[in-house]
Design a protein around this motif. Sequence first.
Motif, PDB file in Angstrom:
ATOM      1  N   TYR A  79    -142.970 -69.682 -74.257  1.00 31.36           N
ATOM      2  CA  TYR A  79    -141.645 -70.076 -74.537  1.00 31.36           C
ATOM      3  C   TYR A  79    -141.178 -69.143 -75.887  1.00 31.36           C
ATOM      4  CZ  TYR A  79    -141.854 -74.262 -71.729  1.00 31.36           C
ATOM      5  OH  TYR A  79    -142.054 -75.146 -70.721  1.00 31.36           O
ATOM      6  N   ASP A 306    -138.612 -81.696 -65.476  1.00 32.10           N
ATOM      7  CA  ASP A 306    -138.053 -80.770 -66.211  1.00 32.10           C
ATOM      8  C   ASP A 306    -139.118 -79.726 -67.073  1.00 32.10           C
ATOM      9  OD1 ASP A 306    -135.721 -82.278 -65.797  1.00 32.10           O
ATOM     10  OD2 ASP A 306    -135.736 -83.619 -67.530  1.00 32.10           O
ATOM     11  N   GLU A 307    -140.017 -80.444 -67.103  1.00 29.93           N
ATOM     12  CA  GLU A 307    -140.979 -79.415 -67.911  1.00 29.93           C
ATOM     13  C   GLU A 307    -141.231 -78.124 -67.012  1.00 29.93           C
ATOM     14  OE1 GLU A 307    -142.565 -77.934 -70.913  1.00 29.93           O
ATOM     15  OE2 GLU A 307    -141.547 -80.026 -71.212  1.00 29.93           O
ATOM     16  N   ALA A 310    -138.279 -75.829 -66.914  1.00 33.68           N
ATOM     17  CA  ALA A 310    -138.345 -75.079 -68.167  1.00 33.68           C
ATOM     18  C   ALA A 310    -139.323 -73.975 -68.218  1.00 33.68           C
ATOM     19  CB  ALA A 310    -138.577 -75.692 -69.418  1.00 33.68           C
ATOM     20  N   GLU A 337    -130.015 -77.752 -73.474  1.00 30.66           N
ATOM     21  CA  GLU A 337    -130.071 -77.569 -74.616  1.00 30.66           C
ATOM     22  C   GLU A 337    -131.618 -76.947 -74.711  1.00 30.66           C
ATOM     23  OE1 GLU A 337    -128.396 -80.150 -77.367  1.00 30.66           O
ATOM     24  OE2 GLU A 337    -129.998 -80.005 -78.894  1.00 30.66           O
ATOM     25  N   LYS A 338    -132.364 -77.358 -74.157  1.00 29.34           N
ATOM     26  CA  LYS A 338    -133.815 -76.864 -74.128  1.00 29.34           C
ATOM     27  C   LYS A 338    -133.866 -75.369 -73.534  1.00 29.34           C
ATOM     28  CE  LYS A 338    -138.518 -77.590 -73.050  1.00 29.34           C
ATOM     29  NZ  LYS A 338    -139.688 -78.382 -72.931  1.00 29.34           N
ATOM     30  N   ASN A 341    -132.568 -72.108 -75.222  1.00 32.21           N
ATOM     31  CA  ASN A 341    -133.710 -71.420 -76.100  1.00 32.21           C
ATOM     32  C   ASN A 341    -134.929 -70.952 -75.491  1.00 32.21           C
ATOM     33  OD1 ASN A 341    -132.174 -72.096 -78.530  1.00 32.21           O
ATOM     34  ND2 ASN A 341    -133.367 -74.359 -78.398  1.00 32.21           N
TER      35      ASN A 341
END
Length: 485
Positions: A79, A306-307, A310, A337-338, A341
Amino acid sequence: MITYNPKSLKAEEFINDGEIRETLAYAEANKNNLPLIEEILEKARPQKTETGYVCAGLTHREASVLLACDIPEVTEKIYSIAEEIKLAFYGNRIVIFAPLYLSNYCVNGCVYCPYHLKNKHIPRKKLTQEEIRAEVIALQDMGHKRLALEAGEDPVNNPIEYILESIKTIYSIHHKNGDIRRVNVNIAATTVENYAKLKEAGIGTYILFQETYHKESYLQLHPTGPKHDYAYHTEAMDRAMDGGIDDVGLGVLFGLELYKYEFAGLLMHAEHLEAVHGVGPHTISVPRLKRADDINPDEFDNGIDDETFAKITACIRLAVPYTGIIISTRESEAVREKLLNLGVSQISGGSRTSVGGYAGYSNEERPHDTEQFDVSDQRTLDEIVRWLMKNGHIPSFCTACYREGRTGDRFMSLCKTGQILNCCHPNALMTLTEYLEDYASDETKKIGEKMVEEELERIPREKTRNIAKENIKDIRNSNRRDFRF
Ligand code: SAM
């Protein structure tokens, strides 16, 4: 057995099932191999050069190892590198666009899409040129400058001539201070001749989602209609590039097949474009399957949480560092929003996914009858712009690159030489100022003006900085618009 060959022009050789399966086995075998994982992470990190940054990217095998690894500390590193890459090449800018649905007539049988031919309870609608004018004026009044055209596949109702005429209409409309300056096109796979016509019509990116790279599933998910032809669909980007379009956008519809398979296929497609045409995908979209008329996503087995979603997005950023990553309003505010980034560089806003969904409807009203899928993020464009800025992102309405001929590898070299701060950054600030002057609410305008003042100081070259300041003054004090570097 069909051999893997990224340079081949045959779908099953450059998206090779055997190679994907070996990749998945390799990733599974190495998912806890920390020395290898560290090496891969190191390779993905942006390296500073005299003029900017360069990034090596990752092969589909390397990126698949990262995706398979479940170690939380590794995910954190993925990330943070994804964010580093995004900031190195795209800065804190987020490009904004909206979809425009022209027609939901469709002859295909895609089982996940409400526009499929057998769906008899969805009204069919095709916009006339007059209706397109009304839609475009409504979109311009929101502040949009960049559209993605959407249409079902129907050679009788939506022939290429209709699409070309619609593009002409869209570019011809200049309402108040508005105009649409870039039209991206998401229509079904077509011929080299038709791609050449789209290029001639001045389109930006040609977008076509693969839906799934898994051939067997593809055939089942597209049981009837021209889209059933897996090879024709998978080889479309090569024809588009042969037709002269050098900005193409890839994507898979997550939820249809196993995500690790799709991920490897997607990266192999990007490697193929690079190997054959010398330029990778201009954008990669990450749509997830949504509820729609006649479609229940729960009936598909491969939905991702969702994880995982991402992580896929971040791993794409590491593997294909120069591509634009697009996330649509299929996703909620929280998910968007996540992801902002983790490498995303473009988002849609204020979207309507129905045919004729913009003109004549207030913010609260949204027609559902011809809608393609449920929109999760239903905020207005003004709310999206304000939210982006509050989170430290510069909303950009810039369309300069392709209008200045910076497409294909010329765009990529702009990224690589670090010239974006002298080019994209001021362009973002000038187009944001247009938005603030012409369309924003008072609150958004206040936040935006402060951001523009601060961000102007980050333009490294003094001459460019001064020109940008002058142009912004002009935008604020006159009706002069469309400045660009
Ligand atoms: N008809 C064109 C084609 O065949 O490629 C593309 C236009 S279609 C309007 C745009 C995309 O919407 C499709 O490629 C598909 O991935 C996506 N889509 C279809 N049904 C969906 C659903 N239920 N949820 C989310 N996305 C969907």
